[in-house]
Design a protein around this motif. Structure first.
Motif, PDB file in Angstrom:
ATOM      1  N   PRO A 110       0.807  -1.225   0.000  1.00  0.00           N
ATOM      2  CA  PRO A 110       0.000   0.000   0.000  1.00  0.00           C
ATOM      3  C   PRO A 110       0.840   1.275   0.000  1.00  0.00           C
ATOM      4  CG  PRO A 110      -0.407  -1.310   1.994  1.00  0.00           C
ATOM      5  CD  PRO A 110       0.531  -2.082   1.133  1.00  0.00           C
ATOM      6  N   TYR A 111       2.029   1.223   0.586  1.00  0.00           N
ATOM      7  CA  TYR A 111       2.905   2.397   0.592  1.00  0.00           C
ATOM      8  C   TYR A 111       3.348   2.725  -0.839  1.00  0.00           C
ATOM      9  CZ  TYR A 111       6.859   5.365   2.199  1.00  0.00           C
ATOM     10  OH  TYR A 111       7.739   6.386   2.425  1.00  0.00           O
ATOM     11  N   SER A 112       3.800   1.716  -1.567  1.00  0.00           N
ATOM     12  CA  SER A 112       4.251   1.961  -2.940  1.00  0.00           C
ATOM     13  C   SER A 112       3.086   2.408  -3.824  1.00  0.00           C
ATOM     14  CB  SER A 112       4.939   0.727  -3.525  1.00  0.00           C
ATOM     15  OG  SER A 112       4.030  -0.344  -3.667  1.00  0.00           O
ATOM     16  N   ALA A 113       1.892   1.854  -3.600  1.00  0.00           N
ATOM     17  CA  ALA A 113       0.717   2.286  -4.360  1.00  0.00           C
ATOM     18  C   ALA A 113       0.404   3.756  -4.069  1.00  0.00           C
ATOM     19  CB  ALA A 113      -0.485   1.407  -4.023  1.00  0.00           C
ATOM     20  N   ALA A 114       0.565   4.164  -2.809  1.00  0.00           N
ATOM     21  CA  ALA A 114       0.320   5.564  -2.432  1.00  0.00           C
ATOM     22  C   ALA A 114       1.361   6.486  -3.065  1.00  0.00           C
ATOM     23  CB  ALA A 114       0.320   5.712  -0.916  1.00  0.00           C
ATOM     24  N   ILE A 115       2.614   6.041  -3.107  1.00  0.00           N
ATOM     25  CA  ILE A 115       3.652   6.843  -3.756  1.00  0.00           C
ATOM     26  C   ILE A 115       3.306   7.036  -5.231  1.00  0.00           C
ATOM     27  CG2 ILE A 115       6.072   6.885  -4.509  1.00  0.00           C
ATOM     28  CD1 ILE A 115       6.751   5.403  -1.865  1.00  0.00           C
ATOM     29  N   GLU A 116       2.889   5.964  -5.878  1.00  0.00           N
ATOM     30  CA  GLU A 116       2.522   6.063  -7.294  1.00  0.00           C
ATOM     31  C   GLU A 116       1.318   6.984  -7.471  1.00  0.00           C
ATOM     32  OE1 GLU A 116       2.179   5.910 -11.312  1.00  0.00           O
ATOM     33  OE2 GLU A 116       3.911   5.450 -10.064  1.00  0.00           O
ATOM     34  N   LYS A 117       0.313   6.826  -6.629  1.00  0.00           N
ATOM     35  CA  LYS A 117      -0.911   7.616  -6.756  1.00  0.00           C
ATOM     36  C   LYS A 117      -0.659   9.106  -6.533  1.00  0.00           C
ATOM     37  CE  LYS A 117      -5.499   8.036  -4.632  1.00  0.00           C
ATOM     38  NZ  LYS A 117      -6.405   7.438  -3.620  1.00  0.00           N
ATOM     39  N   HIS A 118       0.127   9.436  -5.516  1.00  0.00           N
ATOM     40  CA  HIS A 118       0.279  10.834  -5.120  1.00  0.00           C
ATOM     41  C   HIS A 118       1.519  11.524  -5.684  1.00  0.00           C
ATOM     42  CE1 HIS A 118      -3.186  10.436  -2.540  1.00  0.00           C
ATOM     43  NE2 HIS A 118      -2.677   9.326  -2.080  1.00  0.00           N
ATOM     44  N   VAL A 119       2.449  10.748  -6.244  1.00  0.00           N
ATOM     45  CA  VAL A 119       3.661  11.347  -6.818  1.00  0.00           C
ATOM     46  C   VAL A 119       3.913  10.816  -8.230  1.00  0.00           C
ATOM     47  CG1 VAL A 119       6.152  11.708  -6.552  1.00  0.00           C
ATOM     48  CG2 VAL A 119       4.691  11.657  -4.520  1.00  0.00           C
ATOM     49  N   GLY A 120       4.084   9.515  -8.350  1.00  0.00           N
ATOM     50  CA  GLY A 120       4.464   8.911  -9.625  1.00  0.00           C
ATOM     51  C   GLY A 120       3.503   9.189 -10.763  1.00  0.00           C
ATOM     52  N   SER A 121       2.212   9.188 -10.468  1.00  0.00           N
ATOM     53  CA  SER A 121       1.224   9.416 -11.526  1.00  0.00           C
ATOM     54  C   SER A 121       1.162  10.878 -11.964  1.00  0.00           C
ATOM     55  CB  SER A 121      -0.166   8.974 -11.061  1.00  0.00           C
ATOM     56  OG  SER A 121      -0.637   9.820 -10.025  1.00  0.00           O
ATOM     57  N   LYS A 122       1.781  11.748 -11.186  1.00  0.00           N
ATOM     58  CA  LYS A 122       1.739  13.183 -11.479  1.00  0.00           C
ATOM     59  C   LYS A 122       3.032  13.701 -12.120  1.00  0.00           C
ATOM     60  CE  LYS A 122      -1.565  14.124  -7.786  1.00  0.00           C
ATOM     61  NZ  LYS A 122      -2.218  12.859  -7.865  1.00  0.00           N
ATOM     62  N   LEU A 123       4.076  12.874 -12.094  1.00  0.00           N
ATOM     63  CA  LEU A 123       5.367  13.265 -12.655  1.00  0.00           C
ATOM     64  C   LEU A 123       5.850  12.214 -13.639  1.00  0.00           C
ATOM     65  CD1 LEU A 123       7.327  14.239  -9.386  1.00  0.00           C
ATOM     66  CD2 LEU A 123       6.228  15.807 -10.984  1.00  0.00           C
ATOM     67  N   SER A 124       6.399  12.661 -14.744  1.00  0.00           N
ATOM     68  CA  SER A 124       7.087  11.709 -15.623  1.00  0.00           C
ATOM     69  C   SER A 124       8.387  11.314 -14.915  1.00  0.00           C
ATOM     70  CB  SER A 124       7.400  12.365 -16.967  1.00  0.00           C
ATOM     71  OG  SER A 124       8.387  13.381 -16.798  1.00  0.00           O
ATOM     72  N   ASP A 125       9.002  10.250 -15.391  1.00  0.00           N
ATOM     73  CA  ASP A 125      10.287   9.863 -14.809  1.00  0.00           C
ATOM     74  C   ASP A 125      11.305  10.990 -14.974  1.00  0.00           C
ATOM     75  OD1 ASP A 125       9.231   7.452 -14.010  1.00  0.00           O
ATOM     76  OD2 ASP A 125      10.160   6.277 -15.614  1.00  0.00           O
ATOM     77  N   ALA A 126      11.269  11.662 -16.117  1.00  0.00           N
ATOM     78  CA  ALA A 126      12.194  12.779 -16.352  1.00  0.00           C
ATOM     79  C   ALA A 126      11.933  13.914 -15.358  1.00  0.00           C
ATOM     80  CB  ALA A 126      12.070  13.287 -17.783  1.00  0.00           C
ATOM     81  N   ASP A 127      10.654  14.196 -15.100  1.00  0.00           N
ATOM     82  CA  ASP A 127      10.317  15.231 -14.109  1.00  0.00           C
ATOM     83  C   ASP A 127      10.791  14.830 -12.720  1.00  0.00           C
ATOM     84  OD1 ASP A 127       9.119  16.900 -15.968  1.00  0.00           O
ATOM     85  OD2 ASP A 127       7.074  16.215 -15.517  1.00  0.00           O
ATOM     86  N   ALA A 128      10.631  13.553 -12.390  1.00  0.00           N
ATOM     87  CA  ALA A 128      11.065  13.066 -11.079  1.00  0.00           C
ATOM     88  C   ALA A 128      12.577  13.223 -10.922  1.00  0.00           C
ATOM     89  CB  ALA A 128      10.644  11.613 -10.885  1.00  0.00           C
ATOM     90  N   VAL A 129      13.317  12.944 -11.982  1.00  0.00           N
ATOM     91  CA  VAL A 129      14.776  13.110 -11.958  1.00  0.00           C
ATOM     92  C   VAL A 129      15.126  14.593 -11.757  1.00  0.00           C
ATOM     93  CG1 VAL A 129      16.885  12.963 -13.355  1.00  0.00           C
ATOM     94  CG2 VAL A 129      15.318  11.023 -13.253  1.00  0.00           C
ATOM     95  N   LYS A 130      14.421  15.480 -12.465  1.00  0.00           N
ATOM     96  CA  LYS A 130      14.651  16.922 -12.299  1.00  0.00           C
ATOM     97  C   LYS A 130      14.356  17.362 -10.875  1.00  0.00           C
ATOM     98  CE  LYS A 130      13.477  18.244 -17.020  1.00  0.00           C
ATOM     99  NZ  LYS A 130      12.443  18.886 -17.850  1.00  0.00           N
ATOM    100  N   LEU A 131      13.232  16.878 -10.333  1.00  0.00           N
ATOM    101  CA  LEU A 131      12.863  17.245  -8.969  1.00  0.00           C
ATOM    102  C   LEU A 131      13.923  16.763  -7.981  1.00  0.00           C
ATOM    103  CD1 LEU A 131      10.911  18.486  -6.944  1.00  0.00           C
ATOM    104  CD2 LEU A 131       9.629  16.317  -6.968  1.00  0.00           C
ATOM    105  N   CYS A 132      14.399  15.548  -8.153  1.00  0.00           N
ATOM    106  CA  CYS A 132      15.468  15.036  -7.286  1.00  0.00           C
ATOM    107  C   CYS A 132      16.701  15.928  -7.378  1.00  0.00           C
ATOM    108  CB  CYS A 132      15.826  13.593  -7.644  1.00  0.00           C
ATOM    109  SG  CYS A 132      14.605  12.401  -7.103  1.00  0.00           S
ATOM    110  N   GLY A 133      17.040  16.359  -8.575  1.00  0.00           N
ATOM    111  CA  GLY A 133      18.189  17.251  -8.750  1.00  0.00           C
ATOM    112  C   GLY A 133      18.000  18.566  -8.025  1.00  0.00           C
TER     113      GLY A 133
END
Length: 162
Positions: free
Chosen positions: A115-138
């Protein structure tokens, strides 16, 4: 010379604090709906499971989790009471102790990941592309938020932390 933050930096700060609060609240609710304890339990169990021999001194756990000492002490008490962790006396320093994850703690941490990973996907992953996530991490890394590089494979194996 002291400089005040720009309006843009202040706006970024406010957004960062708001989204942190909203996403954490949403993840907590997802775990609660699934019948699991709070996210702090998962984080503590994860840190203990990553430690050599599955044990840490309470002060080390406190530092890893970024919780105040009194919150860490109460959390450890709850984990021990539930049989998810155990206190062990330090053989070298009889006044010191270690907190060790139990098999039940390892099992709960693994079960919570679904359920934790599903929540991460629902509230973060589904809203950011992988490229956006990499930019945000940077961007977050530039603020001093970088994690150890070793955390990335752990996240893929179901061991992500906050």
């Amino acid at each position: 010379m002291k400089r005040k933050p720009s309006p843009e930096a202040t706006a970024a700060w406010i957004r960062l604090m708001r989204i942190r609060s909203r996403v954490l609240d949403a993840v907590e609710q997802e775990l609660k709906k699934a019948g699991f304890p709070p996210l702090a339990w998962y984080d503590a169990l994860l840190e203990l499971s990553r430690a050599p021999s599955g044990e840490m001194r309470p002060v080390e756990l406190e530092k890893q989790m970024l919780l105040p000492q009194y919150s860490t002490s109460r959390l450890i008490d709850r984990l021990v009471d539930e049989g998810l962790a155990a206190r062990r006396e330090c053989k070298i320093d009889k006044r010191g102790q270690f907190i060790e994850i139990t098999e039940a703690g390892r099992e709960l941490q693994k079960k919570m990941w679904g359920p934790y990973s599903a929540a991460i996907e629902k509230h973060v992953g589904s809203k950011l592309s992988d490229a956006d996530a990499v930019k945000l991490c940077g961007l977050l890394d530039r603020l001093g938020c970088s994690c150890d590089e070793g955390d990335a494979p752990a996240a893929r194996d179901g061991a992500a932390a906050r």
